[in-house]
Design an enzyme around this catalytic site. Structure first.
Site, mmCIF file in Angstrom:
data_model
loop_
_atom_site.group_PDB
_atom_site.id
_atom_site.type_symbol
_atom_site.label_atom_id
_atom_site.label_comp_id
_atom_site.label_asym_id
_atom_site.label_seq_id
_atom_site.Cartn_x
_atom_site.Cartn_y
_atom_site.Cartn_z
ATOM 1 N N ASP A 10 0.877 -1.164 0.000
ATOM 2 C CA ASP A 10 0.000 0.000 0.000
ATOM 3 C C ASP A 10 0.928 1.231 0.000
ATOM 4 O O ASP A 10 2.115 1.109 0.345
ATOM 5 C CB ASP A 10 -0.866 -0.039 1.269
ATOM 6 N N LEU A 11 0.437 2.373 -0.398
ATOM 7 C CA LEU A 11 1.303 3.565 -0.478
ATOM 8 C C LEU A 11 1.155 4.465 0.760
ATOM 9 O O LEU A 11 2.091 4.611 1.550
ATOM 10 C CB LEU A 11 0.953 4.356 -1.747
ATOM 11 N N ASP A 12 -0.055 5.036 0.914
ATOM 12 C CA ASP A 12 -0.280 5.985 2.013
ATOM 13 C C ASP A 12 -0.211 5.260 3.357
ATOM 14 O O ASP A 12 -0.980 4.337 3.605
ATOM 15 C CB ASP A 12 -1.661 6.633 1.853
ATOM 16 N N THR A 18 1.142 10.352 3.743
ATOM 17 C CA THR A 18 0.390 11.420 3.081
ATOM 18 C C THR A 18 -0.891 11.758 3.844
ATOM 19 O O THR A 18 -1.575 12.710 3.480
ATOM 20 C CB THR A 18 0.016 11.001 1.651
ATOM 21 N N LYS A 46 -8.610 6.500 6.295
ATOM 22 C CA LYS A 46 -7.438 5.732 5.860
ATOM 23 C C LYS A 46 -7.847 4.589 4.949
ATOM 24 O O LYS A 46 -8.682 3.765 5.323
ATOM 25 C CB LYS A 46 -6.679 5.180 7.064
ATOM 26 N N GLY A 47 -7.264 4.554 3.773
ATOM 27 C CA GLY A 47 -7.550 3.469 2.837
ATOM 28 C C GLY A 47 -8.880 3.607 2.112
ATOM 29 O O GLY A 47 -9.237 2.788 1.276
ATOM 30 N N ARG A 50 -11.494 8.520 -2.472
ATOM 31 C CA ARG A 50 -11.765 9.966 -2.386
ATOM 32 C C ARG A 50 -13.261 10.269 -2.267
ATOM 33 O O ARG A 50 -13.689 11.043 -1.410
ATOM 34 C CB ARG A 50 -11.193 10.665 -3.622
ATOM 35 N N SER A 115 -2.553 0.612 -4.365
ATOM 36 C CA SER A 115 -3.105 1.753 -3.611
ATOM 37 C C SER A 115 -4.415 2.235 -4.202
ATOM 38 O O SER A 115 -4.596 2.225 -5.415
ATOM 39 C CB SER A 115 -2.090 2.901 -3.633
ATOM 40 N N ALA A 116 -5.290 2.727 -3.334
ATOM 41 C CA ALA A 116 -6.556 3.309 -3.785
ATOM 42 C C ALA A 116 -6.349 4.703 -4.370
ATOM 43 O O ALA A 116 -7.243 5.247 -5.017
ATOM 44 C CB ALA A 116 -7.516 3.402 -2.601
ATOM 45 N N SER A 117 -5.168 5.275 -4.162
ATOM 46 C CA SER A 117 -4.958 6.670 -4.554
ATOM 47 C C SER A 117 -4.777 6.839 -6.058
ATOM 48 O O SER A 117 -3.943 6.186 -6.680
ATOM 49 C CB SER A 117 -3.739 7.247 -3.838
ATOM 50 N N ASN A 119 -3.536 9.440 -7.145
ATOM 51 C CA ASN A 119 -2.343 10.286 -7.218
ATOM 52 C C ASN A 119 -1.053 9.493 -6.978
ATOM 53 O O ASN A 119 0.011 10.084 -6.779
ATOM 54 C CB ASN A 119 -2.429 11.403 -6.175
ATOM 55 N N LYS A 146 -11.024 -1.345 -1.473
ATOM 56 C CA LYS A 146 -10.708 -2.233 -0.370
ATOM 57 C C LYS A 146 -11.872 -2.134 0.630
ATOM 58 O O LYS A 146 -12.391 -1.046 0.801
ATOM 59 C CB LYS A 146 -9.407 -1.801 0.323
ATOM 60 N N GLU A 170 0.090 -3.341 4.673
ATOM 61 C CA GLU A 170 -1.069 -2.437 4.771
ATOM 62 C C GLU A 170 -1.176 -1.762 6.127
ATOM 63 O O GLU A 170 -0.930 -2.389 7.153
ATOM 64 C CB GLU A 170 -2.347 -3.261 4.587
ATOM 65 N N ASP A 171 -1.583 -0.494 6.140
ATOM 66 C CA ASP A 171 -1.783 0.213 7.413
ATOM 67 C C ASP A 171 -3.265 0.373 7.757
ATOM 68 O O ASP A 171 -3.588 0.827 8.858
ATOM 69 C CB ASP A 171 -1.132 1.601 7.385
#
Ligand code: G6P
Ligand code: MG
Length: 216
Positions: A10-12, A18, A46-47, A50, A115-117, A119, A146, A170-171
């Site tokens: 995962d990214l964020d 972020t 989180k996760g 948007r 990632s869900a982002s 960006n 997710k 994953e966080d």
């Protein structure tokens, strides 16, 4: 020793933090709409995608908007967020993240971003980590959020690795569930009391080693 062939990140909250930028942008939007948005409430996002994040915020403020208005609000928030992530630098990579992803590659384990982002690419470019992933699956490539496993299954597929030979980092609880729903092992980044079901929980990738990965 297991036969792990791929790690999906995962990214964020795993590679970079972020959440603080998301928070600033959502807080500004809430303020413009006339209500407050706390750091504690930000945890709920989180996760979360948007669009869903915006809906949660509007619920918190007790505000109703049309679909067209929601789209405009999400776009406005994203413009502020993009302004902030455009300033990101490699020193914002979370401790141990670059090192662990590289360590996986050094021993022949494939790597993917999940990632869900939408960006994700901008962030990876700003922190110089694009080339560290064999596959990048982001919010532009998935239709299911997710805890649906789509983002990770697409990552495994792009790498040509069976889900059972993948480990997800994953966080967010929704992300841990997505990994489990996809039949993958999962390492939680954060607190064991929150990330229930994870095979292992660490406070950050600086605690990860190839040996720990092999012993999952
Ligand atoms: C990640 C973050 C969420 C964020 C989502 C969408 O999952 O944890 O907080 O809402 O990505 O990000 P985006 O950059 O597409 O707005
Ligand atoms: Mg996350």
């Amino acid at each position: 020793m297991n036969n792990i062939q791929a790690c999906l990140f995962d990214l964020d909250g795993v590679i970079v933090d972020t959440a603080v930028y998301h928070y600033k942008a959502w807080k500004r939007l809430a303020k413009e709409l006339g209500f407050d948005f706390t750091e504690e409430q930000n945890e709920l996002l989180k996760g979360v995608s948007r669009v869903r994040s915006l809906e949660i915020i509007l619920e918190i403020g007790g505000v109703t908007k049309t679909e067209a208005e929601k789209e405009e609000l999400a776009t406005r928030k994203n413009a502020w967020y993009v302004d902030m992530i455009n300033q990101m630098r490699p020193d914002e990579i979370l401790p141990g993240a670059h090192e662990f992803v590289q360590a996986c590659r050094d021993v022949g384990i494939k790597t993917a971003l999940g990632s869900a982002s939408k960006n994700s690419m901008t962030i990876l470019e700003k922190i110089n980590m694009v080339d560290l992933f064999d596959a990048i699956i982001d919010g532009n490539k998935v239709t299911q959020a997710k805890p649906d496993p789509e983002v990770f299954l697409k990552g495994a597929d792009a790498l040509g690795v069976a889900p059972s030979a993948c480990v997800v980092f994953e966080d967010a609880i929704a992300g841990v569930e997505a990994a489990l729903n996809g039949g993958m092992k999962v390492v939680g980044i954060g607190s064991p009391s929150v990330l229930k079901g994870a095979d292992l929980v660490v406070s950050g990738l600086s605690e990860m080693t190839i040996e720990r990965l092999r012993n999952l």
